[in-house]
Design a protein around this motif. Structure first.
Motif, PDB file in Angstrom:
ATOM      1  N   SER A   6      39.309  32.483  47.172  1.00 48.55           N
ATOM      2  CA  SER A   6      39.215  33.107  45.858  1.00 48.55           C
ATOM      3  C   SER A   6      40.579  33.027  45.173  1.00 48.55           C
ATOM      4  CB  SER A   6      38.730  34.546  45.952  1.00 48.55           C
ATOM      5  OG  SER A   6      39.660  35.342  46.636  1.00 48.55           O
ATOM      6  N   ARG A   7      40.525  32.883  43.837  1.00 45.22           N
ATOM      7  CA  ARG A   7      41.746  32.659  43.069  1.00 45.22           C
ATOM      8  C   ARG A   7      41.637  33.376  41.725  1.00 45.22           C
ATOM      9  NH1 ARG A   7      43.467  26.544  41.500  1.00 45.22           N
ATOM     10  NH2 ARG A   7      41.234  26.493  41.098  1.00 45.22           N
ATOM     11  N   TYR A   8      42.719  34.049  41.349  1.00 42.76           N
ATOM     12  CA  TYR A   8      42.822  34.746  40.075  1.00 42.76           C
ATOM     13  C   TYR A   8      44.061  34.225  39.356  1.00 42.76           C
ATOM     14  CZ  TYR A   8      39.411  37.995  41.977  1.00 42.76           C
ATOM     15  OH  TYR A   8      38.273  38.538  42.523  1.00 42.76           O
ATOM     16  N   ASP A  48      39.277  41.176  47.141  1.00 37.29           N
ATOM     17  CA  ASP A  48      40.106  40.462  46.172  1.00 37.29           C
ATOM     18  C   ASP A  48      39.964  41.009  44.754  1.00 37.29           C
ATOM     19  OD1 ASP A  48      37.510  39.507  45.914  1.00 37.29           O
ATOM     20  OD2 ASP A  48      38.079  37.389  45.892  1.00 37.29           O
ATOM     21  N   TYR A  49      38.747  41.281  44.310  1.00 38.15           N
ATOM     22  CA  TYR A  49      38.541  41.781  42.952  1.00 38.15           C
ATOM     23  C   TYR A  49      39.112  43.186  42.772  1.00 38.15           C
ATOM     24  CZ  TYR A  49      34.402  43.666  45.340  1.00 38.15           C
ATOM     25  OH  TYR A  49      33.560  44.281  46.232  1.00 38.15           O
ATOM     26  N   ARG A  52      39.481  36.203  37.261  1.00 36.43           N
ATOM     27  CA  ARG A  52      38.915  35.301  38.268  1.00 36.43           C
ATOM     28  C   ARG A  52      38.778  33.896  37.689  1.00 36.43           C
ATOM     29  NH1 ARG A  52      36.155  36.001  43.524  1.00 36.43           N
ATOM     30  NH2 ARG A  52      35.776  33.838  44.049  1.00 36.43           N
ATOM     31  N   GLU A  68      37.947  29.527  39.088  1.00 35.62           N
ATOM     32  CA  GLU A  68      37.273  28.734  40.105  1.00 35.62           C
ATOM     33  C   GLU A  68      38.025  28.822  41.429  1.00 35.62           C
ATOM     34  OE1 GLU A  68      36.365  24.020  40.880  1.00 35.62           O
ATOM     35  OE2 GLU A  68      36.462  24.747  38.819  1.00 35.62           O
ATOM     36  N   ASP A  69      37.276  28.921  42.531  1.00 32.50           N
ATOM     37  CA  ASP A  69      37.900  29.004  43.853  1.00 32.50           C
ATOM     38  C   ASP A  69      38.771  27.790  44.129  1.00 32.50           C
ATOM     39  OD1 ASP A  69      36.618  31.381  44.277  1.00 32.50           O
ATOM     40  OD2 ASP A  69      35.206  30.618  45.757  1.00 32.50           O
ATOM     41  N   TYR A  78      46.674  38.201  51.180  1.00 35.76           N
ATOM     42  CA  TYR A  78      46.733  37.566  49.864  1.00 35.76           C
ATOM     43  C   TYR A  78      48.123  37.014  49.605  1.00 35.76           C
ATOM     44  CZ  TYR A  78      42.469  40.248  49.224  1.00 35.76           C
ATOM     45  OH  TYR A  78      41.225  40.768  49.399  1.00 35.76           O
TER      46      TYR A  78
END
Length: 150
Positions: free
Chosen positions: A71-73, A37-38, A54, A56-57, A105
Motif C-alpha cells: 500500500s502506498r500514500y 495503513d489508512y 491513497r 495505486e499500490d 511503514y
C-alpha cells in the motif's frame, strides 16, 4: 601464432567493468506501529497537517510469485516539490525491505527537505500514541534499497 596472441591480447586489454549504483537521493523514515495503513495516514494527516492520499499500490517483482504489492500514500509539501510517500513494509508476498521486518511503514521523502522540517515531521509522528517509534534510516545501508526506487 603471432596473430592469435595479438587477438587474445586485444581481448584482454579491452575489458570493461560496468559499475551500477542506485541514485539514493531521498530521505527514509522507518515507522513501527500496529495501526492499519489508512488509520496511520489519517493520524499523520491530523497530527502534522499533511494530506496523505491513497494511490495505486507499489508493485515490486519477486522471485516466488512474480510481484508483491504494498500500500502506498502520497503527499506533496505545499509550495515545494518535496514528495512524501507512506509505504507499507508488509505486502501481499512478503516485505518491501526484508532486513527490517520489525518496521511496519516507511516514509520516503523525495527532493529536498530541510532538517527542521524533517525534525518537525518525526516529532509529530512520534507523538501519535500508537506509534512506537519513527526514526530516520540511512537507505545506503539497506540490502534491498532497489525496492525503494520507483
Amino acid at each position: 601464432m603471432f596473430c592469435t596472441f595479438v587477438a587474445v591480447s586485444a581481448i584482454i586489454l579491452n575489458r570493461f567493468t560496468l559499475k551500477y549504483e542506485l541514485d539514493l537521493d531521498f530521505v527514509l523514515v522507518a515507522i513501527t506501529s500496529s495501526l492499519k495503513d489508512y488509520t496511520l495516514a489519517f493520524k499523520i494527516n491530523r497530527q502534522i497537517s499533511h494530506d496523505f492520499a491513497r494511490m495505486e499500490d507499489l508493485s515490486v517483482p519477486n522471485a516466488s510469485s512474480g510481484h508483491s504489492f504494498f500500500s502506498r500514500y502520497f503527499y506533496q509539501l505545499p509550495e515545494s516539490e518535496t514528495d512524501l510517500f507512506l509505504l507499507a513494509n508488509k505486502g501481499t508476498e512478503g516485505y518491501l525491505i526484508p532486513e527490517m521486518k520489525n518496521v511496519d511503514y516507511f516514509i520516503l521523502v523525495r527532493n529536498f527537505i530541510d532538517q527542521e522540517d524533517l525534525d518537525h515531521m518525526l516529532g509529530g509522528i512520534n507523538r501519535i500514541p500508537e506509534v512506537v517509534v519513527a526514526a530516520e534510516v540511512d537507505p545506503g545501508k539497506l540490502k534491498s534499497k532497489e525496492n525503494l526506487i520507483f
